[in-house]
Design an enzyme around this catalytic site. Structure first.
Site, mmCIF file in Angstrom:
data_model
loop_
_atom_site.group_PDB
_atom_site.id
_atom_site.type_symbol
_atom_site.label_atom_id
_atom_site.label_comp_id
_atom_site.label_asym_id
_atom_site.label_seq_id
_atom_site.Cartn_x
_atom_site.Cartn_y
_atom_site.Cartn_z
ATOM 1 N N HIS A 72 0.899 5.781 -1.544
ATOM 2 C CA HIS A 72 0.356 6.841 -2.392
ATOM 3 C C HIS A 72 1.102 6.873 -3.731
ATOM 4 O O HIS A 72 1.897 7.766 -4.008
ATOM 5 C CB HIS A 72 0.457 8.188 -1.688
ATOM 6 N N HIS A 117 0.844 -1.194 0.000
ATOM 7 C CA HIS A 117 0.000 0.000 0.000
ATOM 8 C C HIS A 117 0.879 1.244 0.000
ATOM 9 O O HIS A 117 1.972 1.255 0.578
ATOM 10 C CB HIS A 117 -0.942 0.012 1.210
#
Length: 348
Positions: A135, A133
């Site tokens: 951005h 995970h």
């Protein structure tokens, strides 16, 4: 003295009987050999069938153990709350969680980092099964010759609500790390005041985020207001993501992931309902915008495009949910398997 005719007949009869006996014995031997051969073939088939069954079971296990999920999380979409569910379940469900921490939270990787990342994700066997995970914008693994791609999932949010949350987050932080000083800390201007003054932090251009995150690592994705980027984002959402949920219906998203990917999300729904980390990160000092501020943002072409993408994602999510979930007495239930196999040929 020559043998008589009767003796010749007797001798011939003996010889014929002898050969008949030989043929009978040979036939018995041959029949037993054939029978033994057939038994061996049956045993071999059973052994091979058993081996194939064990290999299939092992392949299924290996397949599950080889799974990789990538959650390229969009900022301020409840991504921390969702990710913490994965962290809480990884020990129990036996998988690894890895955070992709990019310099200055840059969502675009260099070409060399793309190669490194793809190599890590596909070949780092000690970390499989894995939940990545971070951005980062969508990355197409097929461009790098990868045969088995990771499973992409994501969450998106109403674009104005996401921007308002991010605006106050930069100024006041949240309840996740309340002591951390944020970039705009000290700026007391409200979102409405920012919109009224035409500030840069609340400008329509700041809405342009969810489209490029789904569009990917193409230059056009990051050209604000690009129609091509919008279409590419929609294409990727439908073709490259297993499931994209919406922040406003996070529990349904969690429930559907548990049903589809129990190897990772077994127990996720109950944990979301009862766990302390399900609603962990709330932006502090957030004030809802006025109708006037919302209307002003909605006049921009950028909002219309981001909202178009959000509505597209919401419709797709609701379509998937309608075919997976039923409601009874105010509770949602996942549908049981409703397909089976028949007319299987050839018959054994």
């Amino acid at each position: 003295m020559w043998p008589s005719h009767e003796q010749n007949l007797q001798n011939k009869t003996c010889v014929l009987n002898f050969f008949k006996t030989l043929l009978s014995v040979d036939h018995q031997i041959t029949s037993r050999a054939i029978a033994r051969h057939e038994v061996r073939e049956i045993e071999q088939r059973h052994t091979q069938d058993g081996l194939r069954e064990r290999e299939a079971a092992a392949a299924l296990t290996n397949s599950e153990d080889d799974l990789v999920i990538i959650y390229n999380r969009v900022p301020k979409t409840a991504s921390t709350s969702f990710t913490n569910i994965a962290y809480d379940l990884c020990g129990k469900n036996h998988y690894h969680v890895l955070h992709i921490n990019t310099t200055k939270n840059n969502p675009v990787m260099s070409i060399q980092d793309q190669v490194r990342f793809v190599k890590n994700v596909t070949e780092w066997r000690e970390m499989k099964p894995a939940f990545y995970h971070g951005h980062v914008s969508f990355l197409d693994f097929t461009k790098f010759g990868v045969k088995r791609k990771p499973i992409y999932i994501n969450l998106i949010r109403d674009p104005i609500e996401r921007l308002v949350s991010y605006y106050y987050f930069l100024r006041f932080g949240d309840d996740y790390r309340p002591g951390l000083r944020r970039r705009k800390q000290g700026d007391k201007k409200t979102f409405d005041e920012c919109v009224s003054a035409g500030g840069s932090d609340c400008a329509p251009e700041k809405l342009w985020l969810q489209i490029p995150f789904f569009c990917g690592h193409y230059s056009e994705c990051w050209n604000v207001g690009s129609q091509w980027a919008l279409e590419q984002a929609k294409y990727n959402l439908v073709n490259e993501y297993m499931l994209v949920g919406v922040t406003e219906e996070l529990e349904d998203f969690v429930m559907m992931l548990e049903a589809a990917l129990p190897r990772f999300f077994r127990g996720a729904t109950e944990l979301y309902k009862t766990g302390k980390k399900s609603h962990l990160r709330r932006t502090s000092e957030k004030k809802p915008p006025t109708k006037e501020s919302i209307a002003k943002l909605q006049q921009s072409a950028i909002w219309k495009m981001e909202n178009d993408f959000y509505e597209f994602a919401l419709e797709q999510f609701q379509f998937v949910r309608a075919h997976a979930v039923r409601e009874k007495d105010g509770e949602l239930y996942m549908l049981a398997q409703n397909f089976f196999y028949e007319k299987i040929y050839p018959k054994n």
